[in-house]
Design a protein around this motif. Structure first.
Motif, PDB file in Angstrom:
ATOM      1  N   PHE A 147       6.902 -17.624  -2.809  1.00 33.15           N
ATOM      2  CA  PHE A 147       7.244 -16.807  -1.653  1.00 33.15           C
ATOM      3  C   PHE A 147       7.451 -15.367  -2.116  1.00 33.15           C
ATOM      4  CE2 PHE A 147       9.420 -20.819   0.132  1.00 33.15           C
ATOM      5  CZ  PHE A 147       8.214 -21.293   0.619  1.00 33.15           C
ATOM      6  N   PRO A 148       7.006 -14.392  -1.354  1.00 35.18           N
ATOM      7  CA  PRO A 148       7.236 -12.993  -1.732  1.00 35.18           C
ATOM      8  C   PRO A 148       8.697 -12.578  -1.601  1.00 35.18           C
ATOM      9  CG  PRO A 148       6.193 -13.123   0.418  1.00 35.18           C
ATOM     10  CD  PRO A 148       6.197 -14.513  -0.131  1.00 35.18           C
ATOM     11  N   GLY A 149       9.448 -13.310  -0.768  1.00 35.21           N
ATOM     12  CA  GLY A 149      10.874 -13.039  -0.633  1.00 35.21           C
ATOM     13  C   GLY A 149      11.654 -13.788  -1.687  1.00 35.21           C
ATOM     14  N   GLY A 150      12.512 -14.701  -1.280  1.00 39.12           N
ATOM     15  CA  GLY A 150      13.289 -15.435  -2.258  1.00 39.12           C
ATOM     16  C   GLY A 150      13.729 -16.772  -1.731  1.00 39.12           C
ATOM     17  N   VAL A 151      14.127 -17.660  -2.648  1.00 44.34           N
ATOM     18  CA  VAL A 151      14.637 -18.983  -2.322  1.00 44.34           C
ATOM     19  C   VAL A 151      16.005 -19.129  -2.966  1.00 44.34           C
ATOM     20  CG1 VAL A 151      14.304 -21.458  -2.679  1.00 44.34           C
ATOM     21  CG2 VAL A 151      12.362 -20.018  -2.080  1.00 44.34           C
ATOM     22  N   PHE A 152      16.930 -19.786  -2.259  1.00 49.56           N
ATOM     23  CA  PHE A 152      18.283 -19.954  -2.772  1.00 49.56           C
ATOM     24  C   PHE A 152      18.808 -21.348  -2.419  1.00 49.56           C
ATOM     25  CE2 PHE A 152      17.550 -15.484  -2.052  1.00 49.56           C
ATOM     26  CZ  PHE A 152      18.035 -14.886  -3.202  1.00 49.56           C
ATOM     27  N   SER A 153      19.773 -21.809  -3.216  1.00 53.98           N
ATOM     28  CA  SER A 153      20.570 -23.020  -2.980  1.00 53.98           C
ATOM     29  C   SER A 153      19.740 -24.230  -2.545  1.00 53.98           C
ATOM     30  CB  SER A 153      21.666 -22.727  -1.945  1.00 53.98           C
ATOM     31  OG  SER A 153      21.143 -22.230  -0.729  1.00 53.98           O
ATOM     32  N   PRO A 154      18.856 -24.748  -3.415  1.00 53.02           N
ATOM     33  CA  PRO A 154      18.087 -25.941  -3.048  1.00 53.02           C
ATOM     34  C   PRO A 154      18.962 -27.188  -3.000  1.00 53.02           C
ATOM     35  CG  PRO A 154      17.714 -25.377  -5.348  1.00 53.02           C
ATOM     36  CD  PRO A 154      18.538 -24.266  -4.773  1.00 53.02           C
ATOM     37  N   CYS A 155      18.491 -28.187  -2.250  1.00 52.31           N
ATOM     38  CA  CYS A 155      19.207 -29.449  -2.083  1.00 52.31           C
ATOM     39  C   CYS A 155      18.179 -30.551  -1.850  1.00 52.31           C
ATOM     40  CB  CYS A 155      20.177 -29.345  -0.905  1.00 52.31           C
ATOM     41  SG  CYS A 155      20.835 -30.914  -0.347  1.00 52.31           S
ATOM     42  N   TRP A 156      18.289 -31.660  -2.593  1.00 48.11           N
ATOM     43  CA  TRP A 156      17.358 -32.773  -2.430  1.00 48.11           C
ATOM     44  C   TRP A 156      17.649 -33.561  -1.161  1.00 48.11           C
ATOM     45  CZ3 TRP A 156      13.184 -33.313  -5.451  1.00 48.11           C
ATOM     46  CH2 TRP A 156      13.183 -32.724  -6.716  1.00 48.11           C
ATOM     47  N   THR A 157      16.593 -34.024  -0.511  1.00 56.69           N
ATOM     48  CA  THR A 157      16.732 -35.010   0.563  1.00 56.69           C
ATOM     49  C   THR A 157      16.477 -36.393  -0.038  1.00 56.69           C
ATOM     50  OG1 THR A 157      14.401 -34.957   1.219  1.00 56.69           O
ATOM     51  CG2 THR A 157      15.861 -33.303   2.201  1.00 56.69           C
ATOM     52  N   ASP A 158      16.672 -37.458   0.753  1.00 61.25           N
ATOM     53  CA  ASP A 158      16.470 -38.806   0.205  1.00 61.25           C
ATOM     54  C   ASP A 158      14.998 -39.206   0.150  1.00 61.25           C
ATOM     55  OD1 ASP A 158      16.001 -39.117   2.875  1.00 61.25           O
ATOM     56  OD2 ASP A 158      17.518 -40.659   3.208  1.00 61.25           O
ATOM     57  N   SER A 159      14.107 -38.308   0.598  1.00 55.68           N
ATOM     58  CA  SER A 159      12.672 -38.582   0.496  1.00 55.68           C
ATOM     59  C   SER A 159      12.029 -37.712  -0.568  1.00 55.68           C
ATOM     60  CB  SER A 159      12.003 -38.331   1.851  1.00 55.68           C
ATOM     61  OG  SER A 159      12.219 -36.984   2.266  1.00 55.68           O
ATOM     62  N   SER A 160      12.851 -37.245  -1.517  1.00 54.35           N
ATOM     63  CA  SER A 160      12.394 -36.403  -2.632  1.00 54.35           C
ATOM     64  C   SER A 160      11.861 -35.056  -2.168  1.00 54.35           C
ATOM     65  CB  SER A 160      11.331 -37.133  -3.465  1.00 54.35           C
ATOM     66  OG  SER A 160      11.886 -38.295  -4.043  1.00 54.35           O
ATOM     67  N   GLY A 161      12.205 -34.670  -0.953  1.00 48.42           N
ATOM     68  CA  GLY A 161      11.905 -33.318  -0.507  1.00 48.42           C
ATOM     69  C   GLY A 161      13.088 -32.417  -0.801  1.00 48.42           C
ATOM     70  N   LEU A 162      12.973 -31.166  -0.429  1.00 49.09           N
ATOM     71  CA  LEU A 162      14.039 -30.200  -0.701  1.00 49.09           C
ATOM     72  C   LEU A 162      14.340 -29.369   0.539  1.00 49.09           C
ATOM     73  CD1 LEU A 162      13.033 -28.927  -4.241  1.00 49.09           C
ATOM     74  CD2 LEU A 162      15.217 -29.979  -3.649  1.00 49.09           C
ATOM     75  N   LEU A 163      15.620 -29.163   0.755  1.00 50.95           N
ATOM     76  CA  LEU A 163      16.095 -28.143   1.678  1.00 50.95           C
ATOM     77  C   LEU A 163      16.481 -26.925   0.859  1.00 50.95           C
ATOM     78  CD1 LEU A 163      18.514 -30.282   3.899  1.00 50.95           C
ATOM     79  CD2 LEU A 163      16.300 -29.395   4.607  1.00 50.95           C
ATOM     80  N   PHE A 164      16.279 -25.745   1.425  1.00 51.04           N
ATOM     81  CA  PHE A 164      16.677 -24.533   0.729  1.00 51.04           C
ATOM     82  C   PHE A 164      16.830 -23.409   1.745  1.00 51.04           C
ATOM     83  CE2 PHE A 164      12.082 -25.179   0.293  1.00 51.04           C
ATOM     84  CZ  PHE A 164      11.582 -24.057   0.935  1.00 51.04           C
ATOM     85  N   SER A 165      17.462 -22.349   1.307  1.00 50.59           N
ATOM     86  CA  SER A 165      17.598 -21.143   2.125  1.00 50.59           C
ATOM     87  C   SER A 165      16.554 -20.142   1.667  1.00 50.59           C
ATOM     88  CB  SER A 165      19.002 -20.550   1.977  1.00 50.59           C
ATOM     89  OG  SER A 165      19.120 -19.341   2.700  1.00 50.59           O
ATOM     90  N   ALA A 166      15.711 -19.674   2.599  1.00 50.95           N
ATOM     91  CA  ALA A 166      14.626 -18.750   2.272  1.00 50.95           C
ATOM     92  C   ALA A 166      14.923 -17.369   2.852  1.00 50.95           C
ATOM     93  CB  ALA A 166      13.298 -19.273   2.805  1.00 50.95           C
ATOM     94  N   PHE A 167      14.663 -16.350   2.045  1.00 52.00           N
ATOM     95  CA  PHE A 167      14.846 -14.965   2.471  1.00 52.00           C
ATOM     96  C   PHE A 167      13.514 -14.432   2.978  1.00 52.00           C
ATOM     97  CE2 PHE A 167      14.746 -10.380   1.525  1.00 52.00           C
ATOM     98  CZ  PHE A 167      15.867  -9.971   2.232  1.00 52.00           C
ATOM     99  N   GLU A 168      13.499 -14.009   4.238  1.00 46.98           N
ATOM    100  CA  GLU A 168      12.269 -13.492   4.833  1.00 46.98           C
ATOM    101  C   GLU A 168      12.617 -12.560   5.982  1.00 46.98           C
ATOM    102  OE1 GLU A 168       8.126 -15.084   6.951  1.00 46.98           O
ATOM    103  OE2 GLU A 168       9.734 -16.481   6.464  1.00 46.98           O
ATOM    104  N   ASN A 169      11.995 -11.399   5.978  1.00 43.92           N
ATOM    105  CA  ASN A 169      12.214 -10.423   7.045  1.00 43.92           C
ATOM    106  C   ASN A 169      13.700 -10.091   7.190  1.00 43.92           C
ATOM    107  OD1 ASN A 169      11.154  -8.630   8.836  1.00 43.92           O
ATOM    108  ND2 ASN A 169      10.794 -10.123  10.468  1.00 43.92           N
ATOM    109  N   MET A 170      14.368  -9.931   6.038  1.00 45.12           N
ATOM    110  CA  MET A 170      15.793  -9.577   5.952  1.00 45.12           C
ATOM    111  C   MET A 170      16.689 -10.629   6.603  1.00 45.12           C
ATOM    112  SD  MET A 170      15.903  -6.923   4.083  1.00 45.12           S
ATOM    113  CE  MET A 170      17.635  -6.473   4.245  1.00 45.12           C
ATOM    114  N   GLU A 171      16.255 -11.873   6.616  1.00 42.54           N
ATOM    115  CA  GLU A 171      17.057 -12.973   7.143  1.00 42.54           C
ATOM    116  C   GLU A 171      17.076 -14.123   6.145  1.00 42.54           C
ATOM    117  OE1 GLU A 171      15.423 -14.181  10.871  1.00 42.54           O
ATOM    118  OE2 GLU A 171      16.561 -12.688  12.012  1.00 42.54           O
ATOM    119  N   PHE A 172      18.145 -14.931   6.199  1.00 44.90           N
ATOM    120  CA  PHE A 172      18.234 -16.166   5.434  1.00 44.90           C
ATOM    121  C   PHE A 172      18.173 -17.336   6.416  1.00 44.90           C
ATOM    122  CE2 PHE A 172      20.046 -13.105   2.530  1.00 44.90           C
ATOM    123  CZ  PHE A 172      19.650 -13.550   1.274  1.00 44.90           C
ATOM    124  N   GLN A 173      17.140 -18.176   6.272  1.00 49.71           N
ATOM    125  CA  GLN A 173      16.969 -19.328   7.147  1.00 49.71           C
ATOM    126  C   GLN A 173      16.764 -20.589   6.305  1.00 49.71           C
ATOM    127  OE1 GLN A 173      17.602 -18.986  10.197  1.00 49.71           O
ATOM    128  NE2 GLN A 173      17.360 -16.777  10.510  1.00 49.71           N
TER     129      GLN A 173
END
Length: 938
Positions: free
Chosen positions: A538-564
Motif C-alpha cells: 500500500f502507498p499509505g501504511g498498515v498498522f496493528s494487524p490481528c489474525w482471524t480464525d480463518s488465517s486472514g488478517l484485520l488491520f488498520s490502513a492509512f489512506e486519504n488521511m484516514e485510518f480505517q
C-alpha cells in the motif's frame, strides 16, 4: 479549544474587581482540570549549556537526556553556525502523564503533544515515553526551536529592526522535524498518501492546515527539498536574511531565487515524478482489501467469534469522543458499528491511547483494554457478551500500560508497562488476581507483546539492536523474560508482531519498502523463522494487524488521511515471493543498567543540586485608556513565576485620577499569589480599588474598596471540581444620583461545584455537558447594612445530532436575596440576543436558550489585488432565547429568535453575527435586529 484554568480566572477576577462596581466574587466558570497527582522532589543538573530539571525517580533517564542535549547542541551549533549564549532551561518528565501535570504551560496538555519550547522563559520541556531514541529526537526537535528563535532575535537586533518578516509555522516545525529525525517512514507515508490522492496542500494554502500533523510533515518535506536542491547551508541563510524583506516569500526569493509559490511548484512537481510510478506495483487499500469501517478514525482491531458470528472489536473516534466499538464482519459493510464503551466523559475512562495501545479478546469473549483513570493507566477486563466490566487492575509502580495480549489459555495477560523511572518493559498479569510479574528491566523500549500459539514464549518489538540507527526489531523471549533472541535485523522498524493460531507465521508491520506495510515471517521445518514475505503493498501504511480464525488478517490502513479497518484473506499473500531474512542474533540478554545508552557523565562534568525557586518575568504590559466621561486611566500588569511555574504572582497597578488632587486616591492595585504545586490549588491576594463607576442599578457613584481574599480549588477528577473563596473588604460608596453614601465591612463566602466534559468544535461545544452551581453569602459584619444570599446555576447540555451538528440547551439562573442585594446583568450576544449589552439588570435573573448548531460554509476564499484571505469552518445557528431580570415583580418574559453565523479567526477568536427579531412570546416585533460581536458559543 477553550480551557479556562483556576489561576487565569483569579487574574480575571482581579481585573474584574478593578473595572466593575459589583461586590460579588462568585465568578463561576467552566473548563477541565489539570491535576497535580504527584509531588515531585525537583533537582537541577548543570551541564555545559543546560540547567536540567528532573526528579530522583528518573535520575538515569535524565543523565541520558543530558548527554543527548549536549550532543544536539554541538551539532546544531555547527548547522546554524551560531551559538546560544544563555543557559537553556531543560525540564524532563519520565512519562507523558507526568508531563501533563506541568505548570510551565498554563493549559491542558493534549495527548499528541510530545514536548514544547516556551519562548518567554526560554524553557524546553520534554517527556519520555519509554523509547530513548524518541526522547533523543524530541530533545533535538525542541532545541532546533531554541536556535531558530535566538538567531531570529539576533538578526533583528543586529539590523536594528523591531520586527522581521517572521518564520512561518510550517518552516519552523518542518525544520525541527527534518533536523531531528531526517526523513522517516511516517513522513514518507503521509506525503505519499497526499500526492497519490491529490490532497497535498500548496505552500500558499498552509494557513488552512496550520498546526496540524499534515503541516508538520509537509514542512519537513519542503525543508528536505530545500536541503537537497540548494544545500543545507541555505536553511540558516533564510533566517539570517529575514531583515531584508517584509514577507517570508520575498526572503525566499532573495535567498533561493524563488518565491514561496515558485518553490512550492517545484517541490510538488518533484514529488509527483518520484511517487506516481509507485502505483505500478502498489494498490490503495480500498481497492483490494475488505472494508470494515468507512468513517472516522478506527484502529487497533481484535477478532473473536460469538455464536458462530465473526466480530471485530476496535478502538476509534467516530463522533469526537474516543471509544471501543464492535462490528459484525459477516454483515453488510454499510452497517454501523456498535458503540460498546464510550471514553473521555467520565473519570474512570478519561482517555484511550488510540495509536499506541492495542486491545485483545480471548476465546471466552473477554476484552482487555487500557484507559487512563486519574494519574495512571488502568487495565480493564470487559465481558463482551454481557456488556459489563468484570475487573480492573492498576499498579502504583506503573504509570502507563500498553497493548494487553491474552495468553492462549485466557488466564494471563502480557502488557508493556512504563514505570516511574521511564523504563518500558514487559510484564505478565494474572487476569483474575491482578498479580503482576516483570519480565524485562532496562531502558530498551519493549512493546507490543504477543503470545506464541503454545503459550511458552512471547514475541515483541524492541530497539535492543538500535545502536543509534533508529531501528526496531522483533524478538522472542521465554515467559520468564530470559533467552531473548532477535528474529529480524536491519535498519528498519519492525513493529506489532502477532502470532498465528498454528504458531507457524508471525504477521508484523515493517517499513522495509519505505512505508509501514504488512509482512509475514514463516517458520521452517525446524521452527526457525527464516522465510519472510511482504503481505501488502500500500502507498499509505498498515498498522496493528490481528489474525482471524480463518488465517486472514484485520488491520488498520492509512489512506486519504484516514485510518480505517480492513480485512484481507490469507489467499492474498500466498503467492508473495520470499525475501531473505538476515541471520538471527542468538543472544540479546541485557541487565537492569542503562549501559546501552550513553549518559552525561561519560563525556561532561555536571553538578547536581536541590531545586530552589528563582522567579523571573512571565508577562508585562501597560495601557492607557481615554474615556469621555471617566477621563484618563493608565497602568500595567506584571506576572512572575518560578522556573517550574508552581508558584506565580500577579500584580496590577493603574491610576484613574481625573484631576491632580485625585492623583493619590486614584491609585488602584492588587497582588495575587497562586500555589499550583499540589492538588489543592490556592490563591491569596490583596487589593485596593477606588474610582468613579456607573451602572444602571446605582447610576454614577464613587467607591473605594480595600480588601483581601483567598480561594481554594480541589479537582475531583479531570471533569469535576469544588471551589471555595473568602473575600473581606472595606467598601465606601457614594451614590451621586441619590445623594446617599454607604460604608461597610463586607465578608463574602462562596462555594461552587463545576463539571465540564464537553467536546468542542471550531466555535463552541458540540457534545457533553457543563454544569456550574454556586452558593454564597455576603454580610456587612460591622453595621449589618448589607446581607444577602447568592444562588447561581448554569446548566448546559449538548445533544449530538450528527458529526458536526448539535442541539444546545442552556438554563441559567442567578439570585441575590436579602438586604441591599447586588444586580446581575443580561443582554447581548452572549446571552439574550437582540437586546443591548447588559441592558437588563436586577438582583434576580433567569435565562433559557435553545440553539441548533450546524455546518454552514466549510471554506471560502476572498481574493484582493494585493492578496487574499481564506476562512474555514463557518458555522450556522438557529436560536430561541428567553429570559428576564427582576427585583420584586417578574414582569413580562423577554425573548428573541433568529439566525447566526460564527467563525474562528486565528485559532483563538470567534467572530459572531446574529440577526433576528425580539418577542414577548405573544407577538413578534417587526423590526429586525443585527448584532456583531465575538466570543465562543455557550
Amino acid at each position: 479549544m477553550q480551557r479556562v484554568l483556576f489561576h487565569r480566572v483569579i487574574l480575571v477576577l482581579t481585573l474584574f474587581l478593578a473595572l466593575r462596581p459589583l461586590e460579588t466574587e462568585a465568578q463561576y466558570y467552566f473548563g477541565q482540570n489539570k491535576i497535580q497527582y504527584n509531588r515531585f522532589e525537583w533537582q537541577v543538573m548543570k551541564t555545559g549549556h543546560f540547567d536540567i530539571y528532573f526528579y530522583p525517580q528518573m535520575d538515569s533517564l535524565a543523565e541520558i537526556g543530558a548527554h543527548y542535549a549536549e550532543e544536539s547542541y554541538t551539532e546544531l551549533q555547527d548547522r546554524f553556525n551560531f551559538n546560544v549564549l544563555r543557559r537553556i532551561p531543560l525540564v524532563f518528565y519520565s512519562s507523558h502523564f507526568h508531563f501533563e501535570e506541568t505548570n510551565t504551560y498554563p493549559y491542558l496538555i493534549p495527548p499528541g503533544l510530545g514536548g514544547f519550547f516556551e519562548f518567554i522563559k526560554g524553557r524546553v520541556v520534554v517527556p519520555g515515553d519509554g523509547a530513548v531514541p524518541r526522547f533523543r529526537q524530541t530533545i533535538r526537535h525542541e532545541l532546533v526551536h531554541v536556535f531558530q528563535q535566538t538567531l531570529s532575535e539576533r538578526v533583528c537586533r543586529d539590523h536594528r529592526i523591531s520586527q522581521s518578516a517572521g518564520l512561518p509555522l510550517w518552516f519552523t516545525e518542518g525544520l525541527a522535524e527534518y533536523w531531528s529525525e531526517g526523513w522517516s517512514s511516517e513522513a514518507e507515508m503521509v506525503i505519499r498518501d497526499c500526492v497519490l490522492n491529490n490532497t497535498l496542500v500548496p505552500i500558499d494554502d498552509m494557513p488552512f492546515i496550520l498546526g496540524t500533523y499534515l503541516m508538520y510533515k509537509e514542512g519537513q518535506s519542503i525543508l528536505k527539498f530545500i536541503a537537497e536542491e540548494y544545500g543545507e547551508e541555505s536553511i540558516p541563510r533564510l533566517i539570517r536574511n529575514l531583515w531584508k524583506a517584509e514577507t517570508f516569500s520575498e526572503v525566499m526569493r532573495i535567498t533561493l531565487g524563488k518565491t514561496a509559490r515558485e518553490l512550492g511548484e517545484s517541490w510538488m512537481y518533484r514529488l509527483k515524478k518520484s511517487m506516481y510510478p509507485l502505483m505500478a506495483e502498489s494498490d490503495f487499500p480500498r481497492m483490494v482489501a475488505g472494508r470494515v469501517t468507512n468513517r472516522g478514525f478506527n484502529t487497533m482491531p481484535a477478532f473473536y467469534r460469538e455464536d458462530g458470528t465473526r466480530w471485530a472489536v476496535f478502538a476509534g473516534n467516530r463522533d469526537g469522543y474516543s471509544g471501543i466499538y464492535k462490528k459484525n464482519l459477516d454483515a453488510d459493510e454499510k452497517q454501523k458499528p456498535e458503540l460498546l464503551i464510550r471514553g473521555e466523559r467520565t473519570p474512570e475512562l478519561e482517555s484511550f491511547r488510540l495509536q499506541k495501545s492495542k486491545i485483545d479478546v480471548n476465546a471466552r469473549g473477554q476484552l482487555a483494554f487500557v484507559a487512563k483513570s486519574g494519574g495512571q493507566d488502568v487495565l480493564y477486563i470487559y465481558n463482551l457478551r454481557a456488556k459489563t466490566e468484570m475487573r480492573r487492575h492498576r499498579w502504583p509502580e506503573l504509570v502507563s500500560i500498553f497493548s494487553p495480549a491474552w495468553s492462549p489459555d485466557g488466564k494471563s495477560i502480557a502488557v508493556s508497562g512504563l514505570d516511574q523511572s521511564g523504563r518500558s518493559d514487559l510484564y505478565v498479569v494474572d487476569a483474575d488476581s491482578g498479580s503482576i510479574r516483570r519480565l524485562t528491566c532496562d531502558f530498551f523500549d519493549d512493546t507490543d507483546p504477543s503470545w506464541t500459539a503454545d503459550g511458552h514464549a512471547l514475541v515483541f518489538s524492541s530497539d535492543r539492536l538500535e545502536r543509534g540507527l533508529g531501528a526496531v526489531h522483533l524478538f522472542m523471549a521465554g515467559t520468564d523474560g530470559k533467552n531473548v533472541r532477535a528474529l529480524t535485523s536491519g535498519i528498519f522498524k519492525d513493529r506489532s508482531p502477532v502470532c498465528s493460531r498454528d504458531g507457524r507465521t508471525i504477521a508484523f508491520v515493517s517499513d522495509r519498502d519505505g512505508v509501514p506495510n504488512l509482512w509475514l515471517l514463516k517458520a521452517d521445518s525446524a521452527g526457525a523463522f527464516t522465510d519472510m514475505r511482504q503481505g501488502t503493498r500500500f502507498p499509505g501504511g498498515v498498522f496493528s494487524p490481528c489474525w482471524t480464525d480463518s488465517s486472514g488478517l484485520l488491520f488498520s490502513a492509512f489512506e486519504n488521511m484516514e485510518f480505517q479497518i480492513r480485512e484481507q484473506s490469507a489467499s492474498a499473500w500466498k503467492a508473495a515471493a520470499s525475501v531473505p531474512n538476515p541471520p538471527q542474533d542468538a543472544s540479546c540478554e541485557t541487565d537492569s543498567s542503562a549501559h546501552a545508552f550513553p549518559g552525561i557523565g561519560d563525556s561532561h562534568k555536571t553538578e547536581k543540586a536541590k531545586y530552589s525557586k528563582k522567579f523571573s518575568l512571565d508577562f508585562a504590559q501597560s495601557q492607557v485608556i481615554q474615556d469621555p466621561i471617566f477621563g484618563t486611566a493608565g497602568g500595567g500588569e506584571l506576572v512572575i513565576s518560578d522556573m517550574l511555574g508552581n508558584e506565580q504572582y500577579y500584580f496590577l497597578l493603574f491610576n484613574n485620577a481625573r484631576t491632580s488632587s485625585d492623583f493619590w486616591d486614584g491609585f488602584n492595585l492588587s497582588a495575587t499569589r497562586l500555589d499550583l504545586s499540589r492538588r489543592f490549588t490556592t490563591a491569596v491576594g490583596l487589593y485596593r480599588f477606588a474610582g468613579l463607576y456607573y451602572n444602571n442599578y446605582d447610576g454614577y457613584f464613587h467607591e473605594r474598596r480595600l480588601g483581601m481574599y483567598g480561594a481554594v480549588s480541589f479537582p475531583f477528577n479531570k471533569f469535576e471540581r469544588a471551589e471555595t473563596s473568602l473575600n473581606l473588604r472595606l467598601s465606601d460608596k457614594n451614590r451621586y444620583d441619590e445623594g446617599t453614601s454607604r460604608r461597610a465591612f463586607l465578608a463574602s463566602v462562596f462555594v461552587s461545584y463545576t463539571k465540564d466534559n464537553s467536546l468542542w468544535g471550531p466555535t463552541g461545544p458540540l457534545d457533553g455537558e457543563r454544569v456550574s452551581l454556586t452558593l454564597g453569602q455576603t454580610n456587612d459584619v460591622a453595621r449589618n447594612a448589607v446581607h444577602f444570599t447568592t444562588l447561581m446555576a448554569d446548566v448546559r447540555r449538548y445533544v449530538r445530532l450528527g458529526p458536526r451538528m448539535c442541539w444546545a440547551v442552556r438554563a441559567w439562573g442567578e439570585f441575590n436575596l436579602g438586604k441591599d442585594p447586588l444586580p446581575f446583568f443580561m443582554g447581548g450576544s452572549w446571552d439574550l440576543r437582540g437586546y443591548r449589552f447588559w441592558s437588563l439588570w436586577n438582583p434576580k435573573l433567569v435565562f433559557v436558550s435553545n440553539e441548533l448548531r450546524f455546518p454552514f460554509i466549510d471554506r471560502f476564499y476572498m481574493g484582493f489585488p494585493f492578496g487574499g484571505i481564506g476562512i474555514s469552518s463557518v458555522r450556522g445557528a438557529l436560536f430561541v432565547d428567553a429570559g428576564n431580570a427582576w427585583d420584586r415583580e417578574f414582569g413580562s418574559l423577554k425573548g428573541s429568535m433568529g439566525f447566526g453565523v460564527r467563525f474562528q479567526l486565528g485559532g483563538m477568536l470567534v467572530l459572531r453575527y446574529d440577526t433576528g427579531r425580539r418577542t414577548d412570546f405573544k407577538r413578534i416585533e417587526s423590526e429586525t435586529f443585527r448584532q456583531f460581536f465575538f466570543g465562543w458559543d455557550f
